[in-house]
Enzyme design. Structure first.
Site, short mmCIF file in Angstrom:
data_model
loop_
_atom_site.label_atom_id
_atom_site.label_comp_id
_atom_site.label_asym_id
_atom_site.label_seq_id
_atom_site.Cartn_x
_atom_site.Cartn_y
_atom_site.Cartn_z
N THR A 1 -1.71 -1.57 -6.98
CA THR A 1 -2.44 -2.45 -7.88
C THR A 1 -3.83 -1.90 -8.19
OG1 THR A 1 -3.47 -4.66 -8.05
CG2 THR A 1 -3.17 -3.76 -5.85
N TYR B 1 -5.61 -9.66 -0.58
CA TYR B 1 -4.58 -9.00 -1.39
C TYR B 1 -4.94 -7.53 -1.63
CZ TYR B 1 -1.76 -7.79 -5.49
OH TYR B 1 -0.91 -7.16 -6.36
#
Length: 344
Positions: free
Chosen positions: A127, A167
């Protein structure tokens, strides 16, 4: 082309599109999924009905991979590791689960590959959050959007990693393990630091998948909440272009193994939240109602990926412009309206 494919998270949005791509080309595909996320049962059913014979479905969890998973790894030429906890907000409220899925789950997949005799290629969905808030880069307000003050090509892979949010930490941990397992164990692994991916079979939610979520709400005539001022900009990428990048990275694995790549729409395919709302209002011919709430933790005002490394090293570039891609997404949503009745 690889004949035997394993996809963790294979019933999810990106997973089901990846599976369909290879099934349509005659490959044998095994999807491994815990089916906890909304829409995964529907995606698996569609794959089964459309491609049946060459599809195998395994129910399981990367946190606790079993003997069936190890056999599937052994029989595969390529493993797409797409299973993940995908929402920053969820990682903040439940960091332990986020870590177990994203960090330990990725470690488990890599260890399964390392223990195999087949040593399949591993494609990992990382990501852009590994770069954090990028507070060292200036941002300019352009009215309906923010833009970088500098970085004309976007953020490149040489930027320092700065994991902001649980995250970011968990996905970044997986990212670095993927890169390092190529160095330490000579595995053919590739990390894709992905920007905002959107497209058909995406069951977007308020905390993740904003392009699909706004499109679903517009279709339903329901309001949305904008966290922040709505000028946040992302480079958006249609899932077809993402799968094409996966395919090219595999084709050029002698060059791509052990590398990390920023994969997104790049400077030519950017959109703010407010600009997406404008696009959807034109598409549906009606106003999309929205309210504002506080910024979410770790939210970047701008992220645009510099995608030149992917272009240089495996000749990839996006082909689908945002307006065209959103149009295709809206068509799929309109044709499958009944699938979203449970989303609220």
């Amino acid at each position: 082309m690889a004949s035997n494919i394993l996809i963790t998270g294979g019933a999810g949005f990106i997973g089901s599109n990846t599976a369909a791509h290879y099934l349509a080309r005659g490959a044998n595909v095994t999807i491994f999924d815990n089916f906890k996320r909304y829409g995964t049962e529907s995606n698996a059913r569609w794959l089964q009905e459309t491609y049946g014979a060459n599809l195998t479905i395994l129910r399981g969890d990367v946190r606790t991979p079993d003997a069936a998973f190890q056999r599937a790894v052994e029989e595969s030429e390529v493993v797409f590791h797409l299973a993940a906890q995908v929402a920053v907000t969820t990682s903040v409220t439940d960091p332990a689960t986020d870590f177990a899925i994203n960090a330990m789950g990725t470690f488990n997949v890599l260890e399964a590959v390392r223990a195999s005799s087949a040593k399949p290629i591993v494609i990992y969905a990382s990501t852009n959050k590994v770069y954090g808030k990028m507070e060292d880069v200036g941002v300019v307000d352009r009215g309906t959007r923010y833009e970088y003050d500098g970085l004309p090509f976007g953020a490149d892979e040489d930027r320092p990693l700065d994991f902001y949010s649980p995250y970011g930490c968990s996905k970044g941990c997986g990212d670095q393990y993927v890169v390092d397992y190529a160095r330490m164990y000579d595995l053919r692994t590739v990390a894709f630091r992905q920007s905002c991916i959107y497209g058909p079979r995406q069951f977007g939610l308020e905390d993740q998948g904003w392009v699909a979520w706004f499109s679903i709400r517009a279709l339903q005539g329901k309001p949305v909440t904008i966290y922040g001022d709505g000028k946040q900009v992302r480079d958006v990428l249609n899932v077809e272009d993402l799968v094409a990048a996966y395919d090219l990275a595999i084709t050029h694995i002698d060059r791509t193994a052990g590398r990390a790549y920023n994969i997104g729409g790049g400077p030519a395919s950017t959109m703010s939240l407010l600009e997406l709302i404008d696009l959807l209002e034109v598409r549906f011919g009606q106003r999309l109602q929205y309210t504002h709430a506080d910024w979410r933790p770790g939210d970047q005002k701008v992220f645009v990926a510099d995608i030149r490394r992917a272009a240089d090293e495996f000749q990839w570039a996006p082909a689908i412009a945002p307006a065209q891609g959103v149009g295709k997404l809206v068509e799929w949503l309109s044709d499958n309206r009944q699938l979203f009745e449970g989303l609220s």
